[in-house]
Scaffold this motif. Structure first.
Motif, PDB file in Angstrom:
ATOM      1  N   GLY A  22      46.831  29.912  36.120  1.00 16.58           N
ATOM      2  CA  GLY A  22      46.714  30.040  34.678  1.00 16.58           C
ATOM      3  C   GLY A  22      48.037  29.796  33.987  1.00 16.58           C
ATOM      4  O   GLY A  22      49.091  29.649  34.619  1.00 16.58           O
ATOM      5  N   GLU A  42      43.683  32.816  41.436  1.00 14.85           N
ATOM      6  CA  GLU A  42      43.399  32.017  40.241  1.00 14.85           C
ATOM      7  C   GLU A  42      44.694  31.673  39.527  1.00 14.85           C
ATOM      8  O   GLU A  42      45.567  32.521  39.335  1.00 14.85           O
ATOM      9  N   LYS A  70      43.289  42.040  35.028  1.00 19.94           N
ATOM     10  CA  LYS A  70      42.471  40.828  34.920  1.00 19.94           C
ATOM     11  C   LYS A  70      41.120  41.171  34.313  1.00 19.94           C
ATOM     12  O   LYS A  70      40.580  42.255  34.530  1.00 19.94           O
ATOM     13  N   GLY A 101      42.572  35.928  29.911  1.00 29.75           N
ATOM     14  CA  GLY A 101      42.256  36.121  31.310  1.00 29.75           C
ATOM     15  C   GLY A 101      42.843  37.395  31.872  1.00 29.75           C
ATOM     16  O   GLY A 101      42.387  37.911  32.879  1.00 29.75           O
ATOM     17  N   ARG A 138      51.269  25.650  34.591  1.00 25.43           N
ATOM     18  CA  ARG A 138      50.233  26.207  35.463  1.00 25.43           C
ATOM     19  C   ARG A 138      50.885  26.908  36.644  1.00 25.43           C
ATOM     20  O   ARG A 138      51.596  26.283  37.449  1.00 25.43           O
ATOM     21  N   GLU A 191      47.645  36.221  29.840  1.00 27.50           N
ATOM     22  CA  GLU A 191      47.278  35.111  30.713  1.00 27.50           C
ATOM     23  C   GLU A 191      46.106  34.319  30.133  1.00 27.50           C
ATOM     24  O   GLU A 191      45.115  34.895  29.679  1.00 27.50           O
ATOM     25  N   THR A 214      50.384  30.056  39.826  1.00 25.84           N
ATOM     26  CA  THR A 214      49.535  30.952  40.609  1.00 25.84           C
ATOM     27  C   THR A 214      50.443  32.011  41.215  1.00 25.84           C
ATOM     28  O   THR A 214      51.288  31.695  42.055  1.00 25.84           O
ATOM     29  N   PRO A 233      36.752  36.225  30.525  1.00 24.61           N
ATOM     30  CA  PRO A 233      37.972  36.027  29.732  1.00 24.61           C
ATOM     31  C   PRO A 233      37.750  35.686  28.275  1.00 24.61           C
ATOM     32  O   PRO A 233      38.629  35.916  27.460  1.00 24.61           O
ATOM     33  N   ASN A 293      47.563  35.656  44.470  1.00 28.62           N
ATOM     34  CA  ASN A 293      46.501  35.617  43.461  1.00 28.62           C
ATOM     35  C   ASN A 293      45.631  34.388  43.706  1.00 28.62           C
ATOM     36  O   ASN A 293      46.135  33.331  44.105  1.00 28.62           O
ATOM     37  N   SER A 347      43.668  32.157  31.843  1.00 29.54           N
ATOM     38  CA  SER A 347      43.291  31.818  33.218  1.00 29.54           C
ATOM     39  C   SER A 347      42.610  30.462  33.288  1.00 29.54           C
ATOM     40  O   SER A 347      42.153  29.905  32.274  1.00 29.54           O
ATOM     41  N   ASP A 348      42.533  29.938  34.506  1.00 28.03           N
ATOM     42  CA  ASP A 348      41.878  28.651  34.734  1.00 28.03           C
ATOM     43  C   ASP A 348      40.415  28.705  34.293  1.00 28.03           C
ATOM     44  O   ASP A 348      39.886  27.768  33.683  1.00 28.03           O
ATOM     45  N   ARG A 349      39.746  29.818  34.568  1.00 26.27           N
ATOM     46  CA  ARG A 349      38.343  29.977  34.178  1.00 26.27           C
ATOM     47  C   ARG A 349      38.195  30.030  32.658  1.00 26.27           C
ATOM     48  O   ARG A 349      37.285  29.423  32.092  1.00 26.27           O
TER      49      ARG A 349
END
Length: 560
Positions: free
Chosen positions: A245, A243, A164, A137, A235, A266, A237, A168, A241, A268-270
């Motif tokens: 991660g 998002e 970023k 990410g 987790r 990172e 943030t 990702p 930011n 990331s959540d996505r």
């Protein structure tokens, strides 16, 4: 209403025709079949109910998904840890060279804030290369120093860079856009990286104690290698930011042993949702959660979730406790809900690491209130009944087709053998078809004769054009210097791969502006490649280059 009008029109047509309209027979066939299927489906629902898979299949599904996803999380975390350590070693070596060049030590960096921005700018290329070569990410670099030591809240402000990635899971640089979340703005502009709306100059670590913890742990364990000192956060943030991660943190250590910062990667959540979402081909509302664990406690509030439909855009804000086993599945209970599935513990750190006792877990589960619906049903009986109904429907369809569609088969046979005659059927639709085909045959014959004449005319025009083309090419060949043309052909092999890409795009008719966009070049970079191409091929302009390439094509030789 339209269907009724069509039916009434057909009925009036049939009154004036001695035969039977075939559409009535087809309607009868489909009505009979539909009525049978509806009746069978209603009976099936009343007797059994279609409620999902049985208990054994459900356990097998969760076992397979848990094995696959937990293995993927373990493998990916290990690979990223190795990548993060390698990146830390590269960045530390580059920073050491910078310190030597400016006559300072890593320990003296905080006292020289004017050197921090050039130091960070020099690490941009390494960070960009690291991010574009792997699924992640983003990547980051944080120094234990600030460019504004006299500013308010300077004790919590740290200089660094955070990049970023828009995609990702991509390892390609083409089509993937990098963004700049933290760091000097000039460094971003120098490398063509766009600033995010949440950008700020430095990190605010007032709520991120793990940065200090990683550096303090490394300072307390000077004899340990970086392979024992990396750390995965739960987790988080970062401030400002959008998002969350997981962050892999690796300490930056200079040659003299000074720990002067942290770098890392990172997840990331996505990215987590894209990589670890359970398969939805069998069951819906199943999700994956990865989080720190403590005994039978899954710290779900500190983890990330990847789901199909349930909790796709949410997260569980409470810890879950492993309780009883229901239907062969582990139950994870919290105040706000109970979930059933499977859980596997992971060891992210090697023996000898200060974090070796910390445990993570991966769980694949679904809401407990949906579990009963998933395990009800008799799959085997359902399959047998469905197969029986399918075979019965097939038999009925064959019989009806043979009985009521026989006139269509006779008509098709007469069409294939070209023995049909106008009005030669007792059915109105088939008679109309015969009339239509006869008219088409006549029209086709007239069209064929016209096309034959056009073909002859076109052949004469083509011969004339070919003769004229040969004359034009001969004139151009006389205008070309044979020695220069021969040198052009011989020097094509000297082009580098990137120069060949530019050369091919010129041959394809692309303009300089289009080539800059396609190859992601700056205008100056394109001018540089143009000069190299012209020098190597001995041409002075794009017009001369394309003329030589056209001659080669005429001779049947590919330019590259």
């Amino acid at each position: 209403m339209q269907m009724l009008k069509q039916a009434f029109t057909l009925w009036k047509s049939e009154r004036h025709h001695k035969g039977t309209i075939l559409q009535h027979r087809l309607i009868l066939f489909f009505i009979s079949l539909a009525a049978f299927l509806i009746f069978a489906f209603a009976l099936l629902l009343m007797l059994f109910g279609i409620n999902g898979k049985d208990e054994k299949a459900l356990r097998t599904y969760f076992d397979n998904e848990l094995t696959h996803i937990s293995g993927a999380v373990y493998d990916d975390s290990g690979r990223l840890s190795v990548d993060g350590i390698s990146m830390a070693e590269t960045l530390a070596a580059s920073c050491d060279s910078f310190f030597v060049g400016y006559g300072i030590t890593a320990e003296e960096l905080p006292a020289n804030p004017d050197l921090i921005e050039p130091l960070l700018s020099g690490q941009m290329q390494t960070l960009l290369a690291s991010m574009n070569s792997r699924s992640c990410g983003g990547v980051f670099l944080l120094l234990d120093a600030t460019v504004r030591p006299d500013a308010e809240n300077a004790e919590n402000s740290r200089a660094g860079i955070f990049l970023k990635k828009t995609q990702p899971t991509s390892t390609q640089s083409v089509g993937v856009k990098n963004h700049y979340l933290r760091g000097p703005a000039q460094a971003a502009r120098d490398h063509g990286v766009e600033l995010l709306g949440q950008w700020s100059m430095e990190f605010d670590i007032s709520e991120e104690d793990f940065f200090r913890d990683v550096m303090d742990t490394a300072r307390q364990n000077k004899d340990l290698s970086l392979s024992r000192l990396y750390y995965w956060t739960d987790r988080v943030t970062l401030k400002d930011n959008s998002e969350a991660g997981f962050l892999l943190c690796v300490p930056l250590r200079s040659r003299d042993g000074t720990v002067f910062g942290v770098c890392g990667i990172e997840v990331s959540d996505r990215m987590f949702k894209q990589l670890y979402c359970p398969s939805d081909s069998t069951y819906e509302n199943v999700f994956t959660i990865a989080a720190p664990a403590d005994g039978n406690l899954l710290c779900a509030a500190k983890g990330m979730i990847a789901g199909n439909y349930y909790l796709t855009s949410n997260r569980i804000a409470e810890d879950l406790t492993c309780t009883d086993v229901k239907n062969g599945l582990t139950q994870l209970a919290g105040k706000d809900g109970v979930y059933s599935g499977g859980m596997a513990c992971l060891r992210l750190y090697p023996s000898g690491s200060p974090y070796a006792e910390e445990t993570w877990a991966v769980a694949v589960a679904m809401p407990d209130f949906l579990l009963d619906a998933a395990v009800r049903g008799n799959s085997l009986y359902l399959i047998i009944i469905i197969l029986f109904l399918l075979l019965l429907s097939l038999g009925i369809s064959v019989v009806i087709s043979q009985r009521y569609l026989q006139p269509v088969n006779h008509a098709l046979d007469s069409i294939r053998s070209n023995t049909y005659v106008q009005g030669g059927s007792e059915y109105l639709e088939i008679s109309d078809l015969f009339d239509f085909l006869a008219e088409k045959d006549q029209a086709h014959e007239a069209q064929r004769e016209a096309l034959e004449q056009e073909k002859q005319d076109a052949a004469a025009i083509a011969d004339s054009a070919q003769l004229e083309l040969s004359r034009v090419v001969d004139r151009k060949r006389k205008e070309v210097d044979p020695d220069a043309y021969q040198l052009f052909r011989q020097n094509l092999v000297k082009l580098t791969p990137k120069e060949r890409e530019v050369f091919d795009l010129y041959l394809a008719g692309k303009t300089a502006k289009e080539i800059v966009v396609i190859l992601d070049f700056s205008p100056n970079a394109l001018k540089f490649h143009n000069k190299n191409i012209y020098d190597k091929l001995g041409v002075s302009s794009r017009k001369e280059l394309l003329l030589y390439a056209a001659l080669m094509k005429q001779e049947g030789i590919k330019p590259i």
